[in-house]
Motif scaffolding. Structure first.
Motif, PDB file in Angstrom:
ATOM      1  N   CYS A   1      -8.002   3.666  -1.213  1.00 54.67           N
ATOM      2  CA  CYS A   1      -6.602   3.990  -0.988  1.00 54.67           C
ATOM      3  C   CYS A   1      -6.152   5.141  -1.873  1.00 54.67           C
ATOM      4  N   ARG A   2      -5.433   6.076  -1.283  1.00 49.83           N
ATOM      5  CA  ARG A   2      -4.826   7.149  -2.068  1.00 49.83           C
ATOM      6  C   ARG A   2      -3.434   6.725  -2.535  1.00 49.83           C
TER       7      ARG A   2
ATOM      8  N   SER B   1       0.510   8.609  -3.671  1.00 47.49           N
ATOM      9  CA  SER B   1       1.366   9.768  -3.891  1.00 47.49           C
ATOM     10  C   SER B   1       2.089   9.548  -5.211  1.00 47.49           C
TER      11      SER B   1
ATOM     12  N   VAL C   1      -0.749  14.051  -3.742  1.00 47.86           N
ATOM     13  CA  VAL C   1      -1.463  12.987  -3.048  1.00 47.86           C
ATOM     14  C   VAL C   1      -2.895  13.032  -3.532  1.00 47.86           C
TER      15      VAL C   1
ATOM     16  N   TRP D   1       5.581   6.632   1.002  1.00 43.36           N
ATOM     17  CA  TRP D   1       4.625   6.960   2.062  1.00 43.36           C
ATOM     18  C   TRP D   1       4.982   6.217   3.339  1.00 43.36           C
TER      19      TRP D   1
ATOM     20  N   GLY E   1       1.396   6.723   7.775  1.00 41.78           N
ATOM     21  CA  GLY E   1       0.407   7.350   6.906  1.00 41.78           C
ATOM     22  C   GLY E   1       0.389   8.856   6.891  1.00 41.78           C
TER      23      GLY E   1
ATOM     24  N   VAL F   1       1.929  14.751   4.616  1.00 41.28           N
ATOM     25  CA  VAL F   1       1.063  14.491   3.472  1.00 41.28           C
ATOM     26  C   VAL F   1       0.248  15.729   3.096  1.00 41.28           C
TER      27      VAL F   1
ATOM     28  N   GLU G   1      -0.798   4.428  -0.318  1.00 44.85           N
ATOM     29  CA  GLU G   1      -0.946   5.077   0.977  1.00 44.85           C
ATOM     30  C   GLU G   1      -0.462   4.187   2.122  1.00 44.85           C
ATOM     31  N   ALA G   2       0.360   4.769   2.996  1.00 44.59           N
ATOM     32  CA  ALA G   2       0.835   4.107   4.212  1.00 44.59           C
ATOM     33  C   ALA G   2       1.461   2.745   3.911  1.00 44.59           C
TER      34      ALA G   2
END
Length: 330
Positions: free
Chosen positions: A38-39, A41, A50, A72, A76, A103, A326-327
């Motif tokens: 998982c990223r 932000s 990001v 986010w 996504g 993103v 993320e998302a």
């Protein structure tokens, strides 16, 4: 920096963790977190980034401005943030503008015109990708909740609550309700699940929490499976200061509108540093947040399965804040 905290009871927090068991762990104590799936932000020195936790900064999503608090979208592909356009020593006197950006840094467009104090935007989780945020009423000093849409222009935003009483949106549910704080004219000071009704009166359903009798629950984030929350806690005795808050995770029963079994995950002793903005990542496996304990705001990840905390920011001299998964809208 890696520290160990209390290990939380596995029965509470491993419902969705089985699929995550094979994820890599941090290389060793003192090192930043190894890459994970998982990223996040986040803010770094006024720019939005990001990145994969534990990796050095690459090209920022935004630059050349003071941009804050990315959230986010559930789809996504987008972030909603606010930009400071007029500074002031008192944060609530800032003038800000809400904007959406892809993103990858493309498609930036503003939803408000920078003449208001607009704070802490997030998204609905009902599939409509509706950006929502908090706008100060300059006459009362309170806030009301605003909403707009992707692609909208400044001036097209609409209020979801009446400016005659103060309200603040924290997070959202899949059924379209928002998790809010309000000083409601009927129910008084408290936390609610609010059903928006643009152009009419929204429906407020009180949320019960024993800990809320002892202090303020702030920056509340509902987990993706809607069975937990994380938040900052400030005892009433500490007044209005955001310094020295303790971060918690707790069980959340949506049907009963009940928060129970709160467990501290950071700054349990209330040390005089800024611990803030806990947010979910990897489903319900971990919480990310920022802390000023080292003298510079840095990002950390707390893992619910083993109670470990690891620094995931890589530049000890940079100012990191407001991490977000993320998302996973707040």
């Amino acid at each position: 920096m890696k520290t160990q905290h209390m290990v939380l009871p596995r029965r509470h927090f491993l419902r969705a963790a089985g699929a995550l068991a094979a994820l890599p762990v941090a290389a060793s104590a003192g090192e930043a977190m190894a890459p994970r799936r998982c990223r996040i932000s986040y803010y770094c020195n006024g720019e939005i980034h990001v990145n994969v936790p534990g990796q050095p900064e690459g090209k920022p999503v935004t630059s050349g401005h003071w941009d804050f608090k990315p959230s986010w979208s559930k789809t996504g592909d987008m972030l909603v943030c606010f930009r400071r356009v007029k500074n002031d020593p008192v944060v609530t006197n800032w003038k800000t503008a809400i904007f959406i950006v892809n993103v990858d840094g493309s498609g930036l467009h503003f939803l408000s015109d920078g003449t208001h104090t607009d704070f802490n935007p997030t998204w609905t989780r009902d599939g409509k990708n509706t950006p929502v945020w908090n706008r100060k009423n300059p006459s009362t000093g309170g806030f009301c909740i605003m909403a707009s849409r992707v692609g909208a222009k400044p001036g097209e935003e609409v209020p979801l609550t009446d400016s005659s009483y103060s309200s603040w949106v924290h997070s959202a549910l899949r059924d379209g309700r928002l998790f809010v704080w309000a000083k409601h004219p009927k129910f008084g000071f408290g936390y609610f699940l609010m059903t928006p009704n643009p152009g009419g009166e929204p429906k407020f359903e009180p949320v019960k929490c024993e800990l809320a009798k002892k202090g303020l629950l702030d920056r509340v984030s509902v987990s993706p499976n809607e069975k937990m929350v994380c938040f900052e806690f400030q005892p009433w005795a500490k007044g209005q200061s955001m310094v020295g808050r303790t971060l918690y995770v707790a069980e959340f029963d949506v049907e009963r509108r009940l928060i129970t079994d709160p467990k501290p995950i950071a700054n349990e002793g209330g040390k005089p540093f800024w611990f803030a903005y806990p947010r979910w990542i990897e489903g319900e496996a971990a919480v990310v947040y920022h802390s000023s304990e080292t003298g510079k705001n840095q990002l950390y990840m707390y893992r619910l399965d083993d109670g470990s905390t690891t620094r995931i920011s890589t530049n000890p001299n940079a100012d990191y804040r407001y991490p977000h998964g993320e998302a996973a809208p707040c």
